[in-house]
Design an enzyme around this catalytic site. Sequence first.
Site, PDB file in Angstrom:
ATOM      1  N   ASN A  12     -46.757  11.494 -49.929  1.00 25.02           N
ATOM      2  CA  ASN A  12     -45.887  12.497 -50.788  1.00 25.02           C
ATOM      3  C   ASN A  12     -45.624  13.633 -50.101  1.00 25.02           C
ATOM      4  O   ASN A  12     -46.759  14.596 -49.756  1.00 25.02           O
ATOM      5  CB  ASN A  12     -46.578  12.759 -52.193  1.00 25.02           C
ATOM      6  CG  ASN A  12     -45.782  13.628 -53.003  1.00 25.02           C
ATOM      7  OD1 ASN A  12     -45.147  14.130 -52.442  1.00 25.02           O
ATOM      8  ND2 ASN A  12     -46.638  13.953 -54.212  1.00 25.02           N
ATOM      9  N   ARG A  94     -42.775   9.093 -51.854  1.00 26.44           N
ATOM     10  CA  ARG A  94     -42.310   9.640 -53.322  1.00 26.44           C
ATOM     11  C   ARG A  94     -41.183  10.450 -52.852  1.00 26.44           C
ATOM     12  O   ARG A  94     -41.111  11.267 -51.913  1.00 26.44           O
ATOM     13  CB  ARG A  94     -43.325  10.703 -53.870  1.00 26.44           C
ATOM     14  CG  ARG A  94     -42.862  11.223 -54.892  1.00 26.44           C
ATOM     15  CD  ARG A  94     -43.917  12.518 -55.380  1.00 26.44           C
ATOM     16  NE  ARG A  94     -43.198  13.169 -56.497  1.00 26.44           N
ATOM     17  CZ  ARG A  94     -43.297  14.429 -56.742  1.00 26.44           C
ATOM     18  NH1 ARG A  94     -44.023  14.982 -55.955  1.00 26.44           N
ATOM     19  NH2 ARG A  94     -42.662  14.960 -57.850  1.00 26.44           N
ATOM     20  N   HIS A 183     -40.677  13.255 -63.165  1.00 28.56           N
ATOM     21  CA  HIS A 183     -42.049  12.697 -63.330  1.00 28.56           C
ATOM     22  C   HIS A 183     -41.764  11.241 -63.877  1.00 28.56           C
ATOM     23  O   HIS A 183     -42.738  10.556 -64.589  1.00 28.56           O
ATOM     24  CB  HIS A 183     -42.725  13.328 -64.593  1.00 28.56           C
ATOM     25  CG  HIS A 183     -43.631  14.787 -64.417  1.00 28.56           C
ATOM     26  ND1 HIS A 183     -43.163  15.790 -65.314  1.00 28.56           N
ATOM     27  CD2 HIS A 183     -43.832  15.442 -63.117  1.00 28.56           C
ATOM     28  CE1 HIS A 183     -43.652  16.893 -64.657  1.00 28.56           C
ATOM     29  NE2 HIS A 183     -44.225  16.523 -63.327  1.00 28.56           N
ATOM     30  N   ARG A 244     -43.179  27.889 -65.086  1.00 29.72           N
ATOM     31  CA  ARG A 244     -41.623  27.415 -65.331  1.00 29.72           C
ATOM     32  C   ARG A 244     -41.568  27.711 -67.095  1.00 29.72           C
ATOM     33  O   ARG A 244     -42.165  27.332 -67.792  1.00 29.72           O
ATOM     34  CB  ARG A 244     -41.506  26.153 -65.204  1.00 29.72           C
ATOM     35  CG  ARG A 244     -41.298  25.768 -63.627  1.00 29.72           C
ATOM     36  CD  ARG A 244     -40.465  24.390 -63.588  1.00 29.72           C
ATOM     37  NE  ARG A 244     -40.626  23.769 -62.420  1.00 29.72           N
ATOM     38  CZ  ARG A 244     -41.430  22.792 -61.811  1.00 29.72           C
ATOM     39  NH1 ARG A 244     -41.672  22.089 -63.246  1.00 29.72           N
ATOM     40  NH2 ARG A 244     -41.619  22.407 -60.856  1.00 29.72           N
ATOM     41  N   GLU A 387     -49.907   8.395 -60.308  1.00 25.29           N
ATOM     42  CA  GLU A 387     -48.624   8.187 -59.422  1.00 25.29           C
ATOM     43  C   GLU A 387     -48.562   7.410 -58.298  1.00 25.29           C
ATOM     44  O   GLU A 387     -47.745   6.691 -58.031  1.00 25.29           O
ATOM     45  CB  GLU A 387     -47.868   9.508 -59.514  1.00 25.29           C
ATOM     46  CG  GLU A 387     -47.542  10.259 -60.772  1.00 25.29           C
ATOM     47  CD  GLU A 387     -47.087  11.686 -60.470  1.00 25.29           C
ATOM     48  OE1 GLU A 387     -48.169  12.422 -60.817  1.00 25.29           O
ATOM     49  OE2 GLU A 387     -45.846  11.875 -60.525  1.00 25.29           O
TER      50      GLU A 387
END
Length: 401
Positions: A12, A94, A183, A244, A387
């Site tokens: 990643n 990823r 996601h 956010r 993940e």
Amino acid sequence: MTSQAARVLVLNSGSSSVKYQLLDMRDGTRLAAGLVERVGESASRLTHTPADGGERSRTGRIADHDAALRAVAEELARDGVGLDSPALAAIGHRVVHGGPVFTAPTVIDDDVLAEIERLVPLAPLHNPANITGIRTARALRPDLPQVAVFDTAFHTTMPEHAARYAIDVATADAHRIRRYGFHGTSHAYVSRRAAELLGRAPEDVNLIVLHLGNGASASAVAGGRCVDTSMGLTPLEGLVMGTRSGDVDPAVVFHLERVAGMGTDEIDHLLNKKSGLTGLCGDNDMREIRRRVDAGDPSAELAFGIYVHRLKKYIGAYYAVLGRVDAVVFTAGVGENAAPVREAAVAGLDALGLVVDPELNAVRSREPRLVSPAHARVAVAVVPTDEEMEIARQTFALVDA
Ligand code: ADP
């Protein structure tokens, strides 16, 4: 492919970091995991954890992604699980944005890489770093299959009425403006594990999945397929997150431009980095916010209230979208650990069949579990996400075929 080649290295690559895990897909064991931080700075740091624990770390300048991956390769070699091992079946990367093009994991060749590059305008912060990681890994092991696993892919099953914004179609199409969602790897993994927990086939269950980490997103999953998700063109839309804003009236942007005289980049920074829980109360960590709430701090209480109110609205909306819901599933840092968030998000929803059992909800565990009482019409579950395991699983499924 020989049957011994069952290891997958998951990479990643961020703009200044590389996270990695080496997984053995025969039994799902983690052979190594680690992180290179502050790549390109003078005080870079590599933290490496072998299978038997015993974390090692080194600091000192790691100039670029190439040097970072070489340092990772050295650490893996020290553990006897180096990148030159015939047991390594593939590298899984990823990739944040697959646009409308990539609906599934894809073996990377020059054309695929060029296509991921064409998507950079949709993910200017993420895709370039992912591409650098891919290029570096391909240079290091050009003979090895490299697979891109996209954050957006799970959401490409969304019907047009969920994926489209109600804006001028020609403008939207010219600029590829639509809801992509993110996601996806986590939503896919958690949906499958939740079906297992319920003892049902994924095709038979309808789920609302709430991935609540620093970034946060909800998805409505019908029979294993995503039918709606809360993030949109970018990861800014939807739930309240660490920094956010999630949903705001888009006119807030025009107002800030016209009335506050702020520039586009400044507003981008405000909504992505200085909003959400941080903007509301100065903290983005739910543990700290709960400590402050328990101490009676009004701004932390308001931040928590706004966070949970937004979650509840999405649970209600996705309940209506799905028509029938078998489980609401919480995952990621906040979803897995913050019992008060789970409790508050479903409080008052008994009429929808949603109830949390306080004792079950207070249990701390790394295992998938139910937190609703046995008689509940709709299950409430906690399913820890993984993940990296999902990227490795999808990568291995493709190369072992
Ligand atoms: P990322 O999106 O960075 O992968 P994670 O899924 O690891 O994030 O979630 C990180 C967040 O999880 C932290 O910012 C914190 O708010 C929350 N968190 C972690 N542990 C706990 C805990 N024990 N209680 C409440 N919140 C927690």
